[in-house]
Design an enzyme around this catalytic site. Sequence first.
Site, PDB file in Angstrom:
ATOM      1  N   ASP A   1      72.044  40.830 168.620  1.00  0.00           N
ATOM      2  CA  ASP A   1      72.620  39.558 168.271  1.00  0.00           C
ATOM      3  C   ASP A   1      74.017  39.345 169.237  1.00  0.00           C
ATOM      4  OD1 ASP A   1      73.226  41.711 166.943  1.00  0.00           O
ATOM      5  OD2 ASP A   1      75.013  40.674 165.880  1.00  0.00           O
TER       6      ASP A   1
ATOM      7  N   TYR B   1      78.619  45.388 176.420  1.00  0.00           N
ATOM      8  CA  TYR B   1      77.533  45.925 175.732  1.00  0.00           C
ATOM      9  C   TYR B   1      76.309  44.689 175.734  1.00  0.00           C
ATOM     10  CZ  TYR B   1      74.233  46.830 171.869  1.00  0.00           C
ATOM     11  OH  TYR B   1      73.148  47.108 171.004  1.00  0.00           O
TER      12      TYR B   1
ATOM     13  N   TYR C   1      64.203  46.822 172.114  1.00  0.00           N
ATOM     14  CA  TYR C   1      64.969  46.308 171.197  1.00  0.00           C
ATOM     15  C   TYR C   1      66.202  45.830 171.679  1.00  0.00           C
ATOM     16  CZ  TYR C   1      62.113  48.644 167.771  1.00  0.00           C
ATOM     17  OH  TYR C   1      61.084  49.064 167.048  1.00  0.00           O
TER      18      TYR C   1
ATOM     19  N   ALA D   1      69.365  53.156 173.894  1.00  0.00           N
ATOM     20  CA  ALA D   1      70.351  52.199 174.576  1.00  0.00           C
ATOM     21  C   ALA D   1      71.566  52.909 174.712  1.00  0.00           C
ATOM     22  CB  ALA D   1      70.316  51.057 173.558  1.00  0.00           C
TER      23      ALA D   1
END
Length: 304
Positions: free
Chosen positions: A105, A128, A102, A63
Amino acid sequence: MSGKPRILIVGAYGQVGRELQRSFSDAGEITLRDRDTVDLAQADEVRAMVRDAAPDVILNAAAYTAVDRAEAEPEMAMAVNERAPRILAEEALRTGALLVHYSTDYVFDGSKTSPWVETDKPNPLNVYGTSKLAGEAAIQKAGGKYLIFRTSWVYGPHGSNYLLTMLRLGRERESLKIVDDQIGAPTTSIELADATRAIVSGVLAGQFGDLSNWAGLYHMTSSGAVSWCGFARAIFERAGDLLDGKMPVVHPILSSEYPVAAKRPQNSVISNEKLRARFGVQLSPWEAALDAVLLRLKADRPGL
Ligand SMILES: NC(=O)c1ccc[n+]([C@@H]2O[C@H](COP(=O)([O-])OP(=O)(O)OC[C@H]3O[C@@H](n4cnc5c(N)ncnc54)[C@H](OP(=O)(O)O)[C@@H]3O)[C@@H](O)[C@H]2O)c1
């Protein structure tokens, strides 16, 4: 599936990727990919990577994770966090592979006063989080065999992370000012990888029934919650020899006193109830997980 599955680990040398390598080392025929073998910002390279590896399982630990830098590079964040996972999902759908991905939060705005659940409405505060939410949506839209694990505050024995930064700062400084009004669940790369292995093994063995029983989005973090300031204090209290005899004083501050490019959620705590109910998997309390990483560091890197 007859024989051992072919497993493609993307982002294999990131924090989670390294632990996935360990956890899945005996799970099948492993192919590792990271920046030196594929640029995930290049759509054709992402597609070619999957077609070459022809995996049964894709574990995407890659990522664009530079939360503050993403504010100035939204196109790059979207390319890696939305377009690349979308292509992985399309390729997985085409071949019937399982895609594990993945998320974060940071898809939430932090305004809730209790732990966030999977059905709560996301509202990211930064680029992000926006790009990661778009990646989730792209995978969900493609459908097929996928698992998305939203996690938080990831750290571990390798890579660039809060624990290793605090251990370094703790040796260098007499005192530190640390944000005390953001709370979350620090989660180790070790436990994320081991929980992923347990769930993927169960899925491949048919233990969780058919697709409709297990495919989807789950929260996966350590249990409990702490502020960044409380986490730093816990690190210093437990680090022992790793601090070379130093014990810095920690002063709590407000987020507003520590300006950064990207806004962060105040309450980052996410509920793991769905994960526990569906898979019977539960990560440790964050304090116990921290002790396990510190033990590993003391054993592996005594001269840290
Ligand atoms: N870290 C956290 O606190 C946190 C919190 C919540 C969720 N997550 C999620 O958890 C997952 C794993 O995170 P992590 O902490 O293990 O991240 P990480 O340590 O930053 O690893 C990410 C990996 O992706 C690679 N990568 C990035 N851009 C790439 C590109 N264009 N081409 C090829 N490779 C590229 C990185 O390579 P380079 O090192 O060369 O850039 C790195 O190896 C991610 O999905 C992340 O969003 C992380």
